[in-house]
Scaffold this motif. Structure first.
Motif, short mmCIF file in Angstrom:
data_model
loop_
_atom_site.label_atom_id
_atom_site.label_comp_id
_atom_site.label_asym_id
_atom_site.label_seq_id
_atom_site.Cartn_x
_atom_site.Cartn_y
_atom_site.Cartn_z
N GLU A 140 -1.66 6.23 -13.37
CA GLU A 140 -2.29 5.73 -14.59
C GLU A 140 -3.48 4.87 -14.17
OE1 GLU A 140 0.45 4.38 -17.76
OE2 GLU A 140 2.03 4.76 -16.27
N PRO A 141 -4.69 5.43 -14.23
CA PRO A 141 -5.88 4.74 -13.69
C PRO A 141 -6.06 3.31 -14.20
CG PRO A 141 -6.43 7.00 -14.19
CD PRO A 141 -5.04 6.78 -14.72
N ALA A 142 -5.83 3.06 -15.49
CA ALA A 142 -6.05 1.71 -16.02
C ALA A 142 -5.14 0.69 -15.33
CB ALA A 142 -5.81 1.69 -17.53
N LYS A 143 -3.90 1.09 -15.06
CA LYS A 143 -2.97 0.18 -14.38
C LYS A 143 -3.36 -0.04 -12.93
CE LYS A 143 1.07 1.05 -17.32
NZ LYS A 143 2.47 1.52 -17.37
N VAL A 144 -3.82 1.03 -12.29
CA VAL A 144 -4.26 0.92 -10.89
C VAL A 144 -5.48 0.00 -10.80
CG1 VAL A 144 -5.19 2.17 -8.91
CG2 VAL A 144 -3.35 3.18 -10.28
N VAL A 145 -6.42 0.15 -11.72
CA VAL A 145 -7.62 -0.69 -11.73
C VAL A 145 -7.23 -2.16 -11.90
CG1 VAL A 145 -9.66 -1.30 -13.09
CG2 VAL A 145 -9.24 1.08 -12.47
N ALA A 146 -6.35 -2.44 -12.84
CA ALA A 146 -5.94 -3.83 -13.07
C ALA A 146 -5.28 -4.42 -11.83
CB ALA A 146 -4.99 -3.89 -14.27
N ALA A 147 -4.44 -3.65 -11.17
CA ALA A 147 -3.76 -4.14 -9.97
C ALA A 147 -4.75 -4.33 -8.83
CB ALA A 147 -2.67 -3.16 -9.56
N ALA A 148 -5.66 -3.38 -8.66
CA ALA A 148 -6.65 -3.47 -7.58
C ALA A 148 -7.56 -4.68 -7.79
CB ALA A 148 -7.47 -2.19 -7.53
N GLU A 149 -7.97 -4.92 -9.02
CA GLU A 149 -8.83 -6.07 -9.29
C GLU A 149 -8.10 -7.37 -8.95
OE1 GLU A 149 -11.72 -4.41 -12.87
OE2 GLU A 149 -9.81 -5.38 -13.38
N ARG A 150 -6.82 -7.45 -9.29
CA ARG A 150 -6.04 -8.65 -8.99
C ARG A 150 -5.88 -8.84 -7.48
NH1 ARG A 150 -0.95 -7.97 -8.37
NH2 ARG A 150 -0.84 -6.29 -9.94
N ASN A 178 0.57 8.95 -4.87
CA ASN A 178 -0.09 9.23 -3.59
C ASN A 178 -1.01 8.07 -3.20
OD1 ASN A 178 -2.61 10.35 -2.11
ND2 ASN A 178 -1.08 11.93 -1.76
N GLU A 179 -0.86 7.58 -1.97
CA GLU A 179 -1.64 6.41 -1.56
C GLU A 179 -3.13 6.70 -1.51
OE1 GLU A 179 -1.45 6.76 3.33
OE2 GLU A 179 -0.64 5.00 2.32
N ARG A 180 -3.51 7.94 -1.14
CA ARG A 180 -4.93 8.30 -1.11
C ARG A 180 -5.51 8.29 -2.52
NH1 ARG A 180 -7.45 7.98 3.84
NH2 ARG A 180 -5.89 8.41 5.43
N ALA A 181 -4.73 8.74 -3.48
CA ALA A 181 -5.17 8.73 -4.86
C ALA A 181 -5.38 7.30 -5.35
CB ALA A 181 -4.16 9.44 -5.75
N LEU A 182 -4.50 6.39 -4.95
CA LEU A 182 -4.64 4.99 -5.34
C LEU A 182 -5.93 4.39 -4.77
CD1 LEU A 182 -0.95 3.85 -4.71
CD2 LEU A 182 -2.07 4.08 -6.94
N GLY A 183 -6.22 4.69 -3.52
CA GLY A 183 -7.43 4.18 -2.90
C GLY A 183 -8.69 4.77 -3.52
#
Length: 361
Positions: free
Chosen positions: A114-124, A148-153
């Protein structure tokens, strides 16, 4: 409509690229004039500026980066570029669709993300300290273990406005560099209003005359023709009958203008900024420059066109520049390349005691 020959088009672009004559400008002004420089690897923009700016010294760019006037960040075509901080703030929102579309490359690897959740976590996570992408992926994997960790990055790289964190190493950034939030680093907020028309003008000032397809190739944006047609631009025709757009009163030198030999680094934007690239390189030479693994080799130009490849190496106290010509070189051109190449070696390898320019097979 006025017809521009291929030579006229090439001379116009070279003039704007500061390759007809080196410009007496700062590193910040040069990067701004070029609408950014491909920064896939940290070293290459330094070489590109050396070929374009009169008296350019490595520390000139180092200082501009340290002063946060120039940043290195993911931007055009979803790749790393060196741009002025003001341009990054101005155009990051305009180019957001390109970066968002990049997520489609993940295909099945994006399953469950879920890109929005990943973005929020990455920003934090990144608000705490600059991190490498390995560290970012590891931290995100702890929060999203099923993704997938590559997808998260990759999601973080494309959707979170970040700049590469500079260090004191030569060429500004190490290979495994850290990233930090762009707004925090620059100290200003991103412009929220889309400015594609302004970006078209900046593109033409750096790479024109050109077509909407050329702009799309350079920027990664699509459906540019309506934007071109909405602007107050001059129109010309190339030798194939295609309409070329240009900003009024832009430099368009006489086609007979003499152009000196110049050395371009790997990934130079001049070779990447047009859908058709005959203005700078003949079609038959492109396979030698654009490799299957997506590298763009370092080249040199003679009379305004790519005429061969170059590599530089230092062994003990000897720095050697090797030329690989695509055809026979005239004596005067070889002499000019040797002079310019020796000066380039002095820039690349200032501690060498001997400089040699050789011609390879």
């Amino acid at each position: 409509m006025v017809v521009l020959s291929g030579r006229a088009v090439g001379r116009a672009t070279l003039a704007r690229q500061m390759l007809v004559e080196r410009a007496d400008v700062s590193a910040v002004e040069a990067v701004g004039r070029l609408a950014g420089m491909q920064g896939q690897e940290a070293k290459h923009p330094y070489v590109g500026l050396w070929s374009r700016v009169d008296g350019f010294a490595e520390e000139d760019l180092d200082r501009a980066v340290a002063d946060r006037e120039i940043v290195r960040a993911t931007l055009f075509r979803g790749t790393l570029h060196l741009v002025t901080a003001e341009d990054y703030l101005r155009f990051r929102t305009t180019l957001a669709p390109v970066l968002e579309a990049g997520l489609r490359m993940l295909k099945e690897r994006a399953e469950g993300m879920e890109p929005a959740k990943v973005v929020a976590a990455a920003e934090r996570i990144l608000a705490k300290e600059p991190l490498t992408f390995t560290e970012v992926r590891d931290a995100l994997q702890g929060e999203f273990p099923e993704v997938n960790e590559r997808a998260l990055g990759f999601c973080t790289r494309m959707l979170v406005p970040l700049v590469v964190y500079p260090t004191g190493v030569r060429w500004g950034w190490p290979a495994n560099a850290r990233f930090t939030p762009a707004e925090d680093w620059i100290g200003k907020k991103l412009h929220q209003k889309e400015a594609q028309g302004e970006l078209v003008i900046r593109y033409l000032q750096a790479f024109g005359p050109a077509t909407p397809a050329d702009f799309q190739t350079w920027s990664g944006l699509s459906k540019a023709k309506p934007v071109f047609d909405s602007l107050d631009l001059e129109r010309f025709t190339d030798e194939d009958g295609k309409t070329l757009y240009d900003v009024p009163d832009a430099p368009r030198p006489d086609p007979g203008t003499t152009v000196p030999v110049r050395f371009l680094p790997e990934f130079d934007n001049l070779l990447l900024a047009h859908a058709k690239r005959q203005r700078i390189i003949a079609d038959e030479h492109r396979p030698a420059v654009f490799t299957k693994n997506l590298r763009i080799k370092a080249t040199y130009t003679v009379d305004g066109l790519v005429a061969g490849l170059w590599t530089a190496a230092k062994k003990r106290d000897v720095a050697t520049l090797t030329l690989t010509p695509f055809g026979r070189l005239l004596k005067k051109d070889l002499a000019a390349l040797e002079r310019e190449g020796t000066a380039l070696l002095g820039f690349l390898e200032p501690t060498a005691k001997t400089y040699e320019v050789v011609t390879g097979g």
